[in-house]
Enzyme design. Structure first.
Site, PDB file in Angstrom:
ATOM      1  CD  GLU A  87      30.942  48.937  46.138  1.00  0.00           C
ATOM      2  OE1 GLU A  87      31.822  48.655  45.309  1.00  0.00           O
ATOM      3  OE2 GLU A  87      29.760  48.561  46.022  1.00  0.00           O
ATOM      4  CG  ASP A 147      22.474  23.205  20.164  1.00  0.00           C
ATOM      5  OD1 ASP A 147      23.602  23.680  20.430  1.00  0.00           O
ATOM      6  OD2 ASP A 147      22.319  22.072  19.663  1.00  0.00           O
ATOM      7  NE  ARG A 170      35.364  48.069  43.932  1.00  0.00           N
ATOM      8  CZ  ARG A 170      35.824  48.061  42.671  1.00  0.00           C
ATOM      9  NH1 ARG A 170      36.361  49.144  42.130  1.00  0.00           N
ATOM     10  NH2 ARG A 170      35.760  46.958  41.943  1.00  0.00           N
ATOM     11  CG  HIS A 215      31.492  47.450  36.394  1.00  0.00           C
ATOM     12  ND1 HIS A 215      30.216  47.862  36.103  1.00  0.00           N
ATOM     13  CD2 HIS A 215      31.593  47.485  37.743  1.00  0.00           C
ATOM     14  CE1 HIS A 215      29.577  48.141  37.243  1.00  0.00           C
ATOM     15  NE2 HIS A 215      30.402  47.924  38.245  1.00  0.00           N
ATOM     16  CE1 TYR A 263      38.696  51.822  41.861  1.00  0.00           C
ATOM     17  CE2 TYR A 263      37.477  53.819  42.396  1.00  0.00           C
ATOM     18  CZ  TYR A 263      37.648  52.456  42.506  1.00  0.00           C
ATOM     19  OH  TYR A 263      36.767  51.722  43.273  1.00  0.00           O
ATOM     20  CD  GLU A 311      31.964  45.589  47.268  1.00  0.00           C
ATOM     21  OE1 GLU A 311      30.772  45.822  47.015  1.00  0.00           O
ATOM     22  OE2 GLU A 311      32.763  45.133  46.427  1.00  0.00           O
ATOM     23  CG  ASP A 323      29.737  43.222  45.897  1.00  0.00           C
ATOM     24  OD1 ASP A 323      30.911  43.076  45.522  1.00  0.00           O
ATOM     25  OD2 ASP A 323      28.981  44.102  45.450  1.00  0.00           O
ATOM     26  CG  ASP A 345      34.083  43.922  43.094  1.00  0.00           C
ATOM     27  OD1 ASP A 345      33.344  43.068  43.625  1.00  0.00           O
ATOM     28  OD2 ASP A 345      33.713  45.091  42.868  1.00  0.00           O
ATOM     29  CG  HIS A 404      24.381  46.456  41.886  1.00  0.00           C
ATOM     30  ND1 HIS A 404      24.915  46.266  40.644  1.00  0.00           N
ATOM     31  CD2 HIS A 404      25.425  46.753  42.691  1.00  0.00           C
ATOM     32  CE1 HIS A 404      26.234  46.436  40.696  1.00  0.00           C
ATOM     33  NE2 HIS A 404      26.559  46.725  41.927  1.00  0.00           N
ATOM     34  CG  HIS A 432      25.613  47.957  45.786  1.00  0.00           C
ATOM     35  ND1 HIS A 432      25.308  46.645  46.088  1.00  0.00           N
ATOM     36  CD2 HIS A 432      26.903  47.957  45.365  1.00  0.00           C
ATOM     37  CE1 HIS A 432      26.371  45.885  45.847  1.00  0.00           C
ATOM     38  NE2 HIS A 432      27.356  46.648  45.411  1.00  0.00           N
ATOM     39  CG  HIS A 482      32.567  53.822  42.879  1.00  0.00           C
ATOM     40  ND1 HIS A 482      32.375  53.449  44.195  1.00  0.00           N
ATOM     41  CD2 HIS A 482      33.854  53.476  42.580  1.00  0.00           C
ATOM     42  CE1 HIS A 482      33.478  52.891  44.658  1.00  0.00           C
ATOM     43  NE2 HIS A 482      34.397  52.904  43.713  1.00  0.00           N
TER      44      HIS A 482
END
Length: 441
Positions: free
Chosen positions: A386, A42, A408, A245, A390, A410, A273, A262, A363, A356, A352
């Site tokens: 970005e 709940d 990365r 991610h 890797y 960004e 972002d 990130d 996104h 975006h 990637h």
């Protein structure tokens, strides 16, 4: 209770009018609020309004449906929402109620949500087109089909049911893609909060601490400024930076690790972002530095393309060209860069895209291609840039010194009349800036 600080009620009304103009006089548009989500038994997840409903109303409550009926004499903007209920409000906080929806949110009319079943079939009748997000909320899809069937059952009595069903996104996504001055102001605020949070994490990092401790630093800054995380913060130390991610945020940060963060704040519904990658001990190692410099060069090459009239895809192409040439120079890829790009070989280390759209969703909505061609950048568009590299810990045929490095960089970029503005400018980005910032802690 009026619409949120930042976007005045008149702006929401203007957006609704513009959408109705695009939909045409014989259409009806139906937008339900996001459903509440149970977290366990709940308890619920923190409620976040559906971005489209938010964009058109600024209304934050669940159990609501916006119905737009262009040209309707008795009012075009109708909101169905929860009624005032002192007993429930004592538990869950104040509600606007139908009266508040008209007074505070500029609706032409408002009704209790419990009357939706009774009223909506009558609003559908005589309209030829229904705009709605099909397949987003199965339960609501079924209700809508039920109301349509009730109108269809009356055909012999002269009822005219709608016969065309259109994806609401076709109209609304294009509107949301172009940010107004008011929206840009809120996005800059989200960006500033996010920059402060990243700086706090860079200041706090020490070898031996855990990723979640850095996450706490970030999110403390978000909340301090009345913002929330726009998405689950990614804090990846060492090889965890290679997981695009990564969300566990549980590992210990080792001396010699890079930390990839990130994370972005959401302020009044608008997201920032940002990604930065920095050394836990304050100094980049030689391989880390070489890759970081390369990603930085790709980032600069992409941003240099950001101006009106340039194809959106040109940013990605510019980043890929720089990354691929650099990987060949460092000996991580072998062959002619043009050939490696054409064959997609670079994707082994850069899987990637370079960015975006950004807005009410991280996104954000909006087409990247129109009629098979990359769309052209126009003022008011906001997106991320970005690039990253890797080198997985188990990468075959790669010298050990390069393995387990994930980087990365960004930033958030808005297209202006004659070029671009980096909304996240001022947060240390280059290896020199990062090392200097960390040395001054």
């Amino acid at each position: 209770m009026s619409a949120h600080a930042g976007i005045p009620a008149a702006t929401y009304a203007r957006r609704r009018r513009q959408l109705m103009r695009m939909a045409g006089p014989d259409a009806i548009l139906v937008l339900p609020a996001a459903p509440e989500r149970v977290r366990s038994r709940d308890t619920h997840y923190p409620y976040r309004q559906d971005s489209d409903l938010w964009y058109l109303t600024g209304f934050e409550e669940p159990d609501a449906v916006l119905v737009l009926v262009p040209g309707r004499a008795h009012g075009e903007s109708l909101l169905f929402c929860r009624e005032r209920d002192p007993e429930r409000e004592a538990w869950d906080g104040p509600r606007a109620g139908p009266e508040g929806a008209v007074d505070g949110f500029g609706m032409d009319d408002a009704y209790p949500i419990d009357d939706l079943d009774e009223i909506l079939p009558g609003l559908l009748e005589g309209r030829t087109r229904v705009y709605y997000h099909f397949g987003r909320d199965t339960e609501f899809d079924l209700k809508l089909i039920g109301w349509l069937n009730r109108v269809r059952a009356q055909v012999r009595l002269g009822a005219q049911p709608p016969h065309e069903f259109l994806e609401l996104g076709h109209l609304l996504d294009e509107m949301r893609l172009f940010k107004s001055r008011e929206e840009l102001r809120l996005m800059k605020r989200a960006a500033r909060i996010s920059m402060e949070a990243h700086a706090a994490a860079m200041r706090a990092v020490r070898p031996g601490m855990h990723e979640y401790e850095l996450q706490a630093e970030l999110e403390r800054v978000f909340r301090r400024h009345d913002a929330v995380p726009a998405y689950e913060s990614i804090v990846g130390a060492g090889a965890n930076g290679c997981v695009l991610h990564y969300r566990a945020n549980r590992a210990q940060v080792a001396d010699g690790d890079l930390v990839l963060i990130d994370a972005g704040a959401e302020y009044r519904g608008y997201a920032a972002d940002i990604t930065r990658t920095f050394p836990a001990n304050g100094r980049f190692g030689p391989e880390q530095r070489a890759l970081h410099d390369l990603v930085l060069a790709a980032h600069a090459a992409a941003i240099a393309q950001a101006r009106p009239g340039v194809a959106y895809a040109a940013l990605h192409d510019a980043a890929v060209a720089v990354l691929t040439e650099g990987l060949v120079r460092l000996g991580l890829l072998k062959g002619r860069p043009a050939r490696l790009i054409a064959g997609g070989d670079y994707k082994r280390f850069y899987p990637h895209k370079t960015g975006h759209w950004l807005g009410l969703d991280v996104h954000d909505v909006g087409d990247y291609r129109i009629d098979g061609q990359s769309r052209v950048l126009e003022p008011g568009m906001v997106f991320t840039v970005e690039p990253g590299l890797y080198i997985p810990p188990d990468a075959r045929g790669v010298p050990a010194a390069w393995r387990g490095i994930g980087i990365r960089i960004e930033d958030d970029v808005a297209i202006t009349r004659d070029g671009h503005e980096v909304l996240t400018e001022g947060l240390p980005r280059s290896a020199e800036e990062i090392e200097a910032f960390m040395a001054a802690r």
